[in-house]
Motif scaffolding. Structure first.
Motif, mmCIF file in Angstrom:
data_model
loop_
_atom_site.group_PDB
_atom_site.id
_atom_site.type_symbol
_atom_site.label_atom_id
_atom_site.label_comp_id
_atom_site.label_asym_id
_atom_site.label_seq_id
_atom_site.Cartn_x
_atom_site.Cartn_y
_atom_site.Cartn_z
ATOM 1 N N GLY A 1 1.029 63.375 9.333
ATOM 2 C CA GLY A 1 0.683 63.513 7.919
ATOM 3 C C GLY A 1 1.374 62.575 6.969
ATOM 4 O O GLY A 1 0.998 62.495 5.789
ATOM 5 N N VAL A 2 2.403 61.855 7.423
ATOM 6 C CA VAL A 2 3.090 60.899 6.546
ATOM 7 C C VAL A 2 2.309 59.597 6.569
ATOM 8 O O VAL A 2 2.689 58.616 7.210
ATOM 9 C CB VAL A 2 4.552 60.682 6.993
ATOM 10 C CG1 VAL A 2 5.286 59.784 5.988
ATOM 11 C CG2 VAL A 2 5.263 62.009 7.124
ATOM 12 N N ASN A 3 1.177 59.594 5.866
ATOM 13 C CA ASN A 3 0.325 58.407 5.786
ATOM 14 C C ASN A 3 -0.372 58.395 4.435
ATOM 15 O O ASN A 3 -0.284 59.357 3.664
ATOM 16 C CB ASN A 3 -0.695 58.378 6.928
ATOM 17 C CG ASN A 3 -1.580 59.614 6.935
ATOM 18 O OD1 ASN A 3 -2.420 59.808 6.061
ATOM 19 N ND2 ASN A 3 -1.389 60.483 7.939
ATOM 20 N N CYS A 4 -1.049 57.314 4.159
ATOM 21 C CA CYS A 4 -1.675 57.151 2.847
ATOM 22 C C CYS A 4 -3.198 57.152 2.916
ATOM 23 O O CYS A 4 -3.863 56.588 2.038
ATOM 24 C CB CYS A 4 -1.185 55.848 2.200
ATOM 25 S SG CYS A 4 -1.621 54.357 3.132
ATOM 26 N N LEU A 5 -3.765 57.787 3.947
ATOM 27 C CA LEU A 5 -5.226 57.800 4.072
ATOM 28 C C LEU A 5 -5.894 58.517 2.909
ATOM 29 O O LEU A 5 -7.002 58.168 2.500
ATOM 30 C CB LEU A 5 -5.617 58.464 5.391
ATOM 31 C CG LEU A 5 -5.274 57.689 6.672
ATOM 32 C CD1 LEU A 5 -5.711 58.470 7.902
ATOM 33 C CD2 LEU A 5 -5.918 56.313 6.660
ATOM 34 N N SER A 6 -5.234 59.537 2.363
ATOM 35 C CA SER A 6 -5.823 60.301 1.265
ATOM 36 C C SER A 6 -5.332 59.846 -0.103
ATOM 37 O O SER A 6 -5.770 60.378 -1.121
ATOM 38 C CB SER A 6 -5.506 61.794 1.445
ATOM 39 O OG SER A 6 -4.098 62.011 1.466
ATOM 40 N N GLN A 7 -4.433 58.875 -0.129
ATOM 41 C CA GLN A 7 -3.881 58.395 -1.401
ATOM 42 C C GLN A 7 -3.561 56.907 -1.264
ATOM 43 O O GLN A 7 -2.450 56.527 -0.926
ATOM 44 C CB GLN A 7 -2.619 59.188 -1.773
ATOM 45 C CG GLN A 7 -2.124 58.919 -3.186
ATOM 46 C CD GLN A 7 -0.923 59.776 -3.539
ATOM 47 O OE1 GLN A 7 -0.418 60.534 -2.711
ATOM 48 N NE2 GLN A 7 -0.456 59.652 -4.773
ATOM 49 N N GLU A 8 -4.552 56.088 -1.553
ATOM 50 C CA GLU A 8 -4.423 54.650 -1.313
ATOM 51 C C GLU A 8 -3.295 54.011 -2.117
ATOM 52 O O GLU A 8 -2.667 53.057 -1.661
ATOM 53 C CB GLU A 8 -5.751 53.946 -1.644
ATOM 54 C CG GLU A 8 -6.909 54.344 -0.756
ATOM 55 C CD GLU A 8 -6.727 53.883 0.673
ATOM 56 O OE1 GLU A 8 -5.847 53.034 0.912
ATOM 57 O OE2 GLU A 8 -7.437 54.392 1.559
ATOM 58 N N ASP A 9 -3.009 54.523 -3.318
ATOM 59 C CA ASP A 9 -1.981 53.887 -4.134
ATOM 60 C C ASP A 9 -0.574 54.119 -3.590
ATOM 61 O O ASP A 9 0.391 53.535 -4.086
ATOM 62 C CB ASP A 9 -2.063 54.367 -5.582
ATOM 63 C CG ASP A 9 -1.941 55.889 -5.705
ATOM 64 O OD1 ASP A 9 -1.855 56.563 -4.658
ATOM 65 O OD2 ASP A 9 -1.924 56.387 -6.845
ATOM 66 N N ALA A 10 -0.431 54.987 -2.555
ATOM 67 C CA ALA A 10 0.867 55.199 -1.917
ATOM 68 C C ALA A 10 1.062 54.312 -0.700
ATOM 69 O O ALA A 10 2.115 54.369 -0.057
ATOM 70 C CB ALA A 10 1.017 56.663 -1.499
ATOM 71 N N CYS A 11 0.064 53.463 -0.397
ATOM 72 C CA CYS A 11 0.133 52.635 0.802
ATOM 73 C C CYS A 11 1.162 51.518 0.665
ATOM 74 O O CYS A 11 1.426 51.016 -0.430
ATOM 75 C CB CYS A 11 -1.232 52.012 1.099
ATOM 76 S SG CYS A 11 -2.420 53.153 1.858
ATOM 77 N N SER A 12 1.710 51.144 1.798
ATOM 78 C CA SER A 12 2.630 50.016 1.859
ATOM 79 C C SER A 12 1.833 48.765 2.205
ATOM 80 O O SER A 12 0.600 48.757 2.149
ATOM 81 C CB SER A 12 3.697 50.279 2.923
ATOM 82 O OG SER A 12 3.097 50.324 4.212
ATOM 83 N N VAL A 13 2.527 47.713 2.589
ATOM 84 C CA VAL A 13 1.838 46.477 2.964
ATOM 85 C C VAL A 13 1.121 46.635 4.297
ATOM 86 O O VAL A 13 0.290 45.793 4.656
ATOM 87 C CB VAL A 13 2.836 45.302 3.038
ATOM 88 C CG1 VAL A 13 3.385 44.979 1.662
ATOM 89 C CG2 VAL A 13 3.978 45.607 4.008
ATOM 90 N N VAL A 14 1.442 47.677 5.044
ATOM 91 C CA VAL A 14 0.769 47.951 6.308
ATOM 92 C C VAL A 14 0.143 49.341 6.241
ATOM 93 O O VAL A 14 0.841 50.345 6.206
ATOM 94 C CB VAL A 14 1.749 47.875 7.504
ATOM 95 C CG1 VAL A 14 1.030 48.253 8.798
ATOM 96 C CG2 VAL A 14 2.346 46.487 7.621
#
Length: 341
Positions: free
Chosen positions: A184-197
């Motif tokens: 669950g520690v991912n940004c699939l549901s919140q794109e603005d929380a994504c890192s460079v990868v």
């Protein structure tokens, strides 16, 4: 008239410049995958393009997997290679092998399966394996330091127990890091929380980067201590020969210290650009910068077998036995020197 479909990098969120250039809307699309053919006019035939950087990463992964599979096979099949040093080299080779497999699988799933679940599994495998690779490098450094500092008691059962403990801890920590995106520690549901990868979050990558910097600092300190010990021993031996500069042991010791500098310098050159960049950048930065720093990081897993395995005399002998069933006389008679540290 045929129209080609633009493809965004499989590791990253869609490039904003692609959207602004009229490549199509990214609404309801999984980031990092090609837009579906449905957005094209009915009379157009879509041709799937592959990002060249993804091809480079896949090629690197293939080379990493093949190279390290050879090391794992040699160590696994040779009962003589069961000393703590070889167990740690085997751990490093296994970690790099899994990293190579993860890069290849990520490429295949990104362009064939295009599933969020598959993406999470492959990115988790890549994170876990590269983490195990870095941890194994630290364990090898610790082992080399202890072999010099406690030279008289190094070959005791206590050293073997300590080595197994390090292996359990480093693989356990790596597995925990790799499971974070899956749990669950991912940004699939919140794109603005994504890192460079993608799909790693900015906080997740920050933790990995800071951990790497701390590990690199510890390795640097250990290598400095190793150099001091080696030079002190060389000086003591040279004084006994009454002529410091001409002593063969002193010459080979200087070569060994140079080798340690090359090892640490190579490690820093491969990983430091991506580590620093991932701390200061986010998903809005151009994908080119991410790939330009990520690709050199994978090269460290290509170089590791050359530095830690193929230079080792015992592994060289085992490779010769596997390849031709014999050991060259010059290799059989060669003595181990400090440059092999």
């Amino acid at each position: 008239m045929s129209e080609q479909v633009s493809v965004t990098p499989s590791w990253l969120t869609p490039d904003p410049s692609w959207v602004s250039s009229g490549g199509g809307s990214t609404e309801n699309l999984t980031a990092g995958t090609p837009p579906p053919p449905a957005i094209l006019p009915p009379e157009s035939s879509a041709e799937l393009l592959v990002n060249p950087w993804d091809i480079v990463l896949c090629t690197s992964g293939t080379l990493i997997a093949c190279e390290n599979a050879l090391v794992v096979l040699v160590i696994w099949q040779n009962p003589a290679l069961r000393a703590p040093m070889f167990l740690l080299i085997g751990s490093l080779a296994l970690a790099d092998l899994l990293a190579g497999v993860g890069l290849v699988l990520h490429f295949a799933f990104a362009y064939l399966l295009r599933s969020d679940a598959a993406q999470l599994l492959t990115i988790g495998l890549v994170v876990a394996s590269f983490s195990a690779s870095v941890f194994s490098l630290l364990a090898i450094t610790i082992d080399r330091y202890l072999s010099l500092y406690y030279a008289l008691t190094y070959n005791s059962e206590r050293t073997a127990a300590f080595t197994y403990t390090m292996l359990v801890l480093l693989w356990g920590a790596s597995l925990c890091l790799g499971l974070l995106p899956v749990t669950g520690v991912n940004c699939l549901s919140q794109e603005d929380a994504c890192s460079v990868v993608r799909p790693l979050t900015k906080n997740n990558v920050a933790v990995l980067s800071v951990s790497f910097l701390l590990l690199f600092g510890l390795m640097l300190q250990l290598y400095v201590q190793i150099c001091k010990i080696v030079m002190r021993h060389a000086h003591q031996i040279a004084v006994q020969h009454h002529f410091l500069a001409a002593t063969p042991h002193y010459v080979t010791t200087r070569k060994g210290v140079s080798t340690l500098a090359i090892i640490l310098g190579t490690f820093a050159a491969c990983w430091m650009p991506f580590t620093v960049y991932s701390l200061i950048a986010d998903y809005t930065y151009p994908p080119l910068y991410t790939y330009a720093t990520l690709v050199p990081a994978t090269y460290n897993s290509i170089i590791n077998p050359v530095i830690y395995a193929f230079r080792n005399q015992e592994i060289q002998k085992a490779l010769w036995m596997v390849c031709c069933g014999c050991i060259p006389a010059s290799m059989a008679q060669r003595a181990r020197t400090p440059s092999d540290v």
